[in-house]
Design a protein around this motif. Structure first.
Motif, short mmCIF file in Angstrom:
data_model
loop_
_atom_site.label_atom_id
_atom_site.label_comp_id
_atom_site.label_asym_id
_atom_site.label_seq_id
_atom_site.Cartn_x
_atom_site.Cartn_y
_atom_site.Cartn_z
N LYS A 139 35.68 31.66 42.80
CA LYS A 139 36.90 32.13 42.13
C LYS A 139 36.78 31.99 40.62
O LYS A 139 36.50 30.92 40.10
CB LYS A 139 38.09 31.31 42.65
CG LYS A 139 39.43 31.68 42.03
CD LYS A 139 40.57 30.99 42.77
CE LYS A 139 40.47 29.48 42.71
NZ LYS A 139 40.74 28.95 41.36
N THR A 140 37.02 33.11 39.93
CA THR A 140 37.02 33.12 38.46
C THR A 140 37.83 34.32 37.99
O THR A 140 37.69 35.42 38.56
CB THR A 140 35.59 33.21 37.88
OG1 THR A 140 35.69 33.48 36.47
CG2 THR A 140 34.78 34.31 38.53
N PRO A 141 38.66 34.15 36.97
CA PRO A 141 39.41 35.31 36.46
C PRO A 141 38.53 36.34 35.76
O PRO A 141 38.98 37.45 35.48
CB PRO A 141 40.40 34.67 35.48
CG PRO A 141 39.77 33.38 35.08
CD PRO A 141 39.01 32.91 36.28
N ASP A 142 37.28 35.99 35.49
CA ASP A 142 36.39 36.93 34.81
C ASP A 142 35.92 38.05 35.73
O ASP A 142 35.56 39.14 35.26
CB ASP A 142 35.17 36.20 34.25
CG ASP A 142 35.55 35.24 33.13
OD1 ASP A 142 36.35 35.65 32.27
OD2 ASP A 142 35.08 34.10 33.14
N ASN A 143 35.87 37.78 37.04
CA ASN A 143 35.40 38.77 38.00
C ASN A 143 36.29 38.74 39.24
O ASN A 143 36.67 37.66 39.70
CB ASN A 143 33.95 38.50 38.40
CG ASN A 143 32.99 38.61 37.24
OD1 ASN A 143 32.92 39.64 36.59
ND2 ASN A 143 32.27 37.54 36.96
N PRO A 144 36.59 39.90 39.83
CA PRO A 144 37.41 39.93 41.04
C PRO A 144 36.56 39.72 42.28
O PRO A 144 35.33 39.89 42.24
CB PRO A 144 37.98 41.35 41.02
CG PRO A 144 36.85 42.15 40.42
CD PRO A 144 36.20 41.25 39.39
N PRO A 145 37.16 39.36 43.40
CA PRO A 145 36.40 39.34 44.66
C PRO A 145 36.05 40.76 45.08
O PRO A 145 36.78 41.71 44.77
CB PRO A 145 37.38 38.69 45.65
CG PRO A 145 38.74 38.96 45.07
CD PRO A 145 38.57 38.98 43.59
N TYR A 146 34.92 40.90 45.76
CA TYR A 146 34.54 42.21 46.28
C TYR A 146 35.61 42.67 47.27
O TYR A 146 36.09 41.86 48.06
CB TYR A 146 33.17 42.13 46.97
CG TYR A 146 32.77 43.43 47.65
CD1 TYR A 146 32.10 44.41 46.94
CD2 TYR A 146 33.09 43.67 48.99
CE1 TYR A 146 31.75 45.61 47.55
CE2 TYR A 146 32.75 44.86 49.60
CZ TYR A 146 32.09 45.83 48.87
OH TYR A 146 31.76 47.02 49.48
N ARG A 153 41.53 40.23 33.41
CA ARG A 153 41.63 38.86 33.92
C ARG A 153 42.94 38.63 34.68
O ARG A 153 42.97 37.90 35.68
CB ARG A 153 41.49 37.86 32.77
CG ARG A 153 40.07 37.75 32.23
CD ARG A 153 40.04 36.93 30.94
NE ARG A 153 40.51 35.58 31.16
CZ ARG A 153 39.75 34.55 31.52
NH1 ARG A 153 38.45 34.73 31.73
NH2 ARG A 153 40.27 33.34 31.67
N THR A 154 44.02 39.22 34.21
CA THR A 154 45.31 39.04 34.89
C THR A 154 45.25 39.62 36.30
O THR A 154 45.67 38.98 37.27
CB THR A 154 46.44 39.71 34.09
OG1 THR A 154 46.50 39.11 32.80
CG2 THR A 154 47.77 39.52 34.80
N PHE A 155 44.72 40.84 36.41
CA PHE A 155 44.58 41.47 37.71
C PHE A 155 43.68 40.63 38.62
O PHE A 155 43.99 40.39 39.79
CB PHE A 155 44.00 42.88 37.54
CG PHE A 155 43.64 43.56 38.84
CD1 PHE A 155 44.61 44.16 39.61
CD2 PHE A 155 42.33 43.59 39.28
CE1 PHE A 155 44.28 44.79 40.81
CE2 PHE A 155 41.98 44.21 40.46
CZ PHE A 155 42.97 44.82 41.24
N ASN A 156 42.55 40.18 38.07
CA ASN A 156 41.62 39.38 38.87
C ASN A 156 42.27 38.11 39.39
O ASN A 156 42.09 37.72 40.55
CB ASN A 156 40.39 39.01 38.03
CG ASN A 156 39.57 40.23 37.65
OD1 ASN A 156 39.71 41.30 38.24
ND2 ASN A 156 38.70 40.07 36.66
N SER A 157 43.05 37.44 38.55
CA SER A 157 43.71 36.19 38.95
C SER A 157 44.70 36.44 40.08
O SER A 157 44.80 35.64 41.03
CB SER A 157 44.44 35.57 37.75
OG SER A 157 43.52 35.19 36.75
N ILE A 158 45.43 37.55 40.01
CA ILE A 158 46.38 37.89 41.07
C ILE A 158 45.66 38.14 42.39
O ILE A 158 46.07 37.63 43.45
CB ILE A 158 47.23 39.12 40.67
CG1 ILE A 158 48.15 38.77 39.50
CG2 ILE A 158 48.05 39.63 41.85
CD1 ILE A 158 48.84 39.97 38.89
N ILE A 159 44.56 38.89 42.33
CA ILE A 159 43.81 39.19 43.55
C ILE A 159 43.24 37.91 44.16
O ILE A 159 43.29 37.71 45.38
CB ILE A 159 42.68 40.20 43.26
CG1 ILE A 159 43.28 41.54 42.83
CG2 ILE A 159 41.79 40.39 44.48
CD1 ILE A 159 44.16 42.19 43.86
#
Length: 415
Positions: A139-146, A153-159
């Motif tokens: 888990k990191t806001p820099d990259n989303p899960p596949y 980063r905001t979108f990634n954190s939500i996902i």
């Protein structure tokens, strides 16, 4: 230092741990490897202390489980099968065997999903480090899960929050039920966060190809751990095939496959005929290949990747972490046919890097679709040039040296 290493999983999971063990042995550490009998000879060959754990490997059972997982579209459903069948169904015996094997050791190293071994280390009061081959699950806001896009980063954190919640109510109860059954304490957000060692999680992947990210301090990139096989002498038929024409397409699905190797082989052979290329098909655990003599196609048992891949024009593979790294190191492009799990992550990563066309999931594999992707590689010289650049970058890394330095600097006395 006395180090116990729990070697769980397929060859792609185990061989990097053997590479690490071999390097630690050279630094005069005492290494005990806990593993099923499937890997006994390899372990003895490198000079480590072998301790048998778990139960005998059943290839037929493995193929049936693979058939089920390959047909699934939901990654979470696949993860549940891995947790139930691959980790926990025989987890109690694995746990208690490891519990006995680890007694008197200073440090334990195990896979990040090897919950039975982790709990054995905890019960013995021994510090434990984890190993993971896929940073895409961290888990990191820099990259989303596949397979989500990296918008911001905001979108990634939500996902990631949504993924954590789904894991908490699907996979976590399975793991925590097992942990309680062997006398351990349940963990919060188990599958998303606490499968990794709180002390140190070694990421055995190349920072040259993985997206950069700011990870929590317990995560450390090392680079890939390549298992150096003994000097290899190829059969004369193989060397003659290689010398008899243009560089071939190499096809290997490693320890993947399923119960119908014959059907898969027919698809592969037909695809190669449609491309008018030459090919080498490795059998692997899926028992691919045929005894039939087919022009321009050579079927073989295992051939070391380090020897074979550099002689290929392109490698068609399943996208396992180790195979992906070997193809990149060989400076050749890929066609990825992911079967399960992190293979989809690696397939997308190679596409994003420009060294592979879009992945072709195993459940969608047809001769026409595979031939189309092979032809795409053959008609795109930029993929080969990009693969050469990446191979040079990976060649400059020594993941094993970095890992050994991190392990030796681990403060045992403070744990």
């Amino acid at each position: 230092m006395k180090i116990a290493i729990a070697a769980w999983g397929t060859t792609g999971d185990v061989y990097p741990l053997l590479a690490l063990s071999e390097r630690l042995l050279r630094r005069n550490h005492h290494i005990r490897i806990c593993a099923p009998t499937l890997y006994k000879d390899k372990i003895i060959d490198i000079g480590a202390d072998y301790y048998e754990v778990g139960v005998a490997f059943d290839l037929v059972e493995f193929h049936h489980t693979m058939d089920t997982m390959i047909s699934m579209r939901d990654p979470m459903a696949t993860l549940l099968i891995v947790a139930k069948e691959g980790i926990l169904r025989r987890g109690e015996k694995w746990h208690y065997d490891c519990l006995e094997a680890m007694k008197g050791y200073d440090l334990v190293i195990c896979h990040s999903v090897d919950i039975p071994a982790q709990e054995a280390a905890i019960k013995n009061g021994i510090p434990w480090l984890t190993v993971t081959y896929c940073p895409g699950f961290i888990k990191t806001p820099d990259n989303p899960p596949y397979p989500f896009p990296n918008w911001n980063r905001t979108f990634n954190s939500i996902i990631w929050k949504l993924v954590r919640l789904r894991l908490k109510y699907s996979v976590d109860p399975l793991f925590n039920q097992f942990i309680v059954s062997v006398g351990g304490k349940p963990r919060a957000f188990m599958a998303s966060d606490e499968i990794y060692s709180p002390y140190m999680n070694l990421i055995a992947a190349s920072p040259s190809i993985c997206p950069p990210a700011n990870l929590t301090p317990n995560h450390e990139y090392t680079g890939v751990w390549h298992f150096a096989q003994p000097d290899y002498t190829p059969p004369s038929e193989l060397t003659e095939f290689l010398a008899d024409g243009t560089p071939p397409i190499v096809i290997t699905f490693g320890s993947m496959g399923g119960s119908d190797g014959k059907e898969t082989t027919e698809i592969l052979v037909e695809a190669i005929k449609m491309t008018d290329q030459r090919a080498i098909i490795q059998a692997g655990w899926g028992l691919l290949g045929t005894q039939e003599v087919i022009p321009n196609i050579y079927c073989t048992e295992y051939v070391p990747h380090r020897w074979l891949f550099p002689q290929a024009r392109c490698v068609v593979h399943h996208g396992g972490a180790g195979t992906t790294a070997s193809v990149c190191r060989a400076k050749v492009p890929s066609v990825v046919v992911p079967h399960i799990g992190d293979q989809f992550y690696w397939g997308k990563l190679l596409y994003d890097l420009g060294v592979a066309p879009k992945s072709l999931p195993r459940r969608k594999l047809t001769p026409e679709r595979l031939a189309q992707r092979i032809n795409r590689v053959m008609s795109t010289p930029a993929m080969t040039e990009r693969a050469k650049t990446i191979g040079i970058q990976i060649a400059s890394e020594d993941g094993l040296a970095t890992a050994v330095d991190l392990i030796e600097s681990f403060p045992l006395s403070q744990q």
